[in-house]
Design an enzyme around this catalytic site. Structure first.
Site: not given
Ligand code: CA
Length: 440
Positions: A213, A141, A247, A148
């Protein structure tokens, strides 16, 4: 190099299919798209196999292989796509992906002599269920949205939101692949340790700050040998395609556990992907110039290339919607929570691939990268509830009078994505959706 050099007859916006539903305006799956999934007829004892979306149908690639109407590399590719998992096909590389795309594009075009045979290989999307398109061996990830990273950094570290490495390193962590599931897989609210800022000790129980997410999932095709980094000039050739990726994150668990080694159980309870992988080749028309603010550090030479500058970004619109249990009971349509665009990413897919392998780390066919939450420059473009509700301090009002700071049991989160540009067809990603079940 401009992206016109990546275009071929399969991208021609004038192409029409004999599958009429593919020609409907705003259809996600026109003939210019041709994304891949693993599917079978719902609740049947059939085996999963590869399929390509066309309009509201799935073209069954196992059935097309059995027809034996293609030859050479196309038939070899079809054989690999007949399996439940597409890793073998993904590992074959660009030459085979492109050969199959070109053959299917021609065969599905209006006037093709193959219509009479292929029509028997179509299955209505309404009648199928999907599996993960491939075995995801490893999942990494990333954290590529500076918008963000900055706004989340402010909530965890108000005085020091963006750590000094951010503008130099495409930050990522090795995630867990076993809990990645395909769209429609509902999951239970996780339990874990949390500690309120004012509490002296942590407590244990169901997560109270469950979040989504909004991410893009990047699928690796042909990998690299251990010890052999992928040069940025060739990075895009290793990317099979892209999906939508949610996510799910437990913010209260994350806040307590993340230091000093990063996320652990706050991320590994569930992640959900859209069933369809939109191929790199299908995305060629929407690749766009990538720039780095001159006031910021410029990428180190290993993360820099002319091609990455010319077409490293992807103009991909992303959207998050919510349908709460009360909304579904009242038969109200899902409502948008936010919208952003992958082109605002601070790092490109090519930079992710190259950085991941620069130490010699080997990628394998079917490995998946999360892009990190894609938030845009404006507050309404936030890709998580953490940002939208300002860490729970500003509840979001829904049209039916409900409010949300984080997700509640029964909430269904839906993500969609599409690419649209003058002179090109509009192509869509379908959707990724899942509903939160109560903790057990
Ligand atoms: Ca993530």
């Amino acid at each position: 190099m401009s992206n016109t050099s990546l275009l071929n007859e399969t991208h021609n916006p004038a192409l029409r299919s004999w599958v009429e539903s593919a020609n409907v305006e705003n259809c996600d799956f026109p003939i210019q798209n041709l994304p891949f999934a693993s599917f079978k007829t719902k609740a049947s004892d059939e085996e999963f196999r590869g399929g390509v979306a066309i309009g509201n149908q799935v073209l069954d690639l196992q059935a097309v292989f059995a027809l034996n109407v293609f030859e050479g590399d196309v038939q070899v590719a079809l054989e690999a796509c007949s399996k439940a998992q597409l890793n073998d096909f993904m590992s074959m590389g660009k030459h085979f992906w492109s050969a199959l795309r070109q053959a299917l594009s021609q065969a599905l075009t209006q006037g093709s002599a193959l219509e009479v045979k292929l029509i028997d290989c179509l299955v209505a999307q309404d009648s199928v269920e999907y599996a993960l398109p491939c075995h995801i061996g490893d999942y990494t990830d990333f954290y590529t949205s500076i918008h963000h990273a900055t706004s989340v950094g402010k909530k965890f570290r108000p005085d020091n939101p963006l750590l000094p490495n951010y503008k130099w390193v495409p930050i990522g962590y090795h995630g867990r692949s076993s809990s990645i599931e395909v769209s429609g897989s509902d999951f239970k609210r996780p339990k874990g340790q949390t500690k309120a800022p004012t509490a002296t000790e942590p407590s244990f129980g169901p997560c109270k700050r469950l979040d989504y997410e909004l991410e893009v999932g990047v699928f690796i095709g042909n990998g690299n040998d251990l010890g052999e980094p992928i040069n940025i000039e060739h990075a895009d050739d290793h990317v099979f395609g892209i999906c939508l990726f949610n996510d799910w994150s437990a913010r209260d668990i994350q806040g307590w556990e993340y230091q000093p080694l990063g996320p652990f159980l706050s991320k590994s309870f569930a992640s959900t992907i859209s069933p369809w992988i939109v191929t790199s080749e299908a995305l060629a028309p929407y690749k766009t110039a990538w720039t780095r603010d001159l006031a910021d550090p410029q990428p180190m030479p290993y993360l820099e290339s002319q091609q990455n500058r010319a077409q490293g970004s992807l103009d991909l619109n992303l959207q998050v919607l919510i349908a709460t249990e009360a909304m579904r009971k009242a038969e109200q349509a899902a409502v948008q929570l936010s919208q952003s665009n992958f082109k605002d990413s601070y790092w490109t897919v090519a930079q992710m691939v190259t950085h991941h392998t620069v130490n010699g780390c080997n990628l394998r066919a079917g490995d998946m990268f999360g892009s990190g939450t894609q938030s845009g420059p404006n507050p309404e473009e936030a890709g998580s509830m953490l940002e939208l509700s300002n860490a729970g301090s500003e509840p979001i009002s829904l049209p039916n009078g409900e409010t949300r700071t984080f997700l509640e049991d029964g909430d269904c989160v839906i993500m969609t994505g599409w690419c649209k540009k003058d002179g090109a067809a509009r192509i869509g990603f379908g959707e990724v959706t899942a509903t939160i079940l109560p903790a057990s």
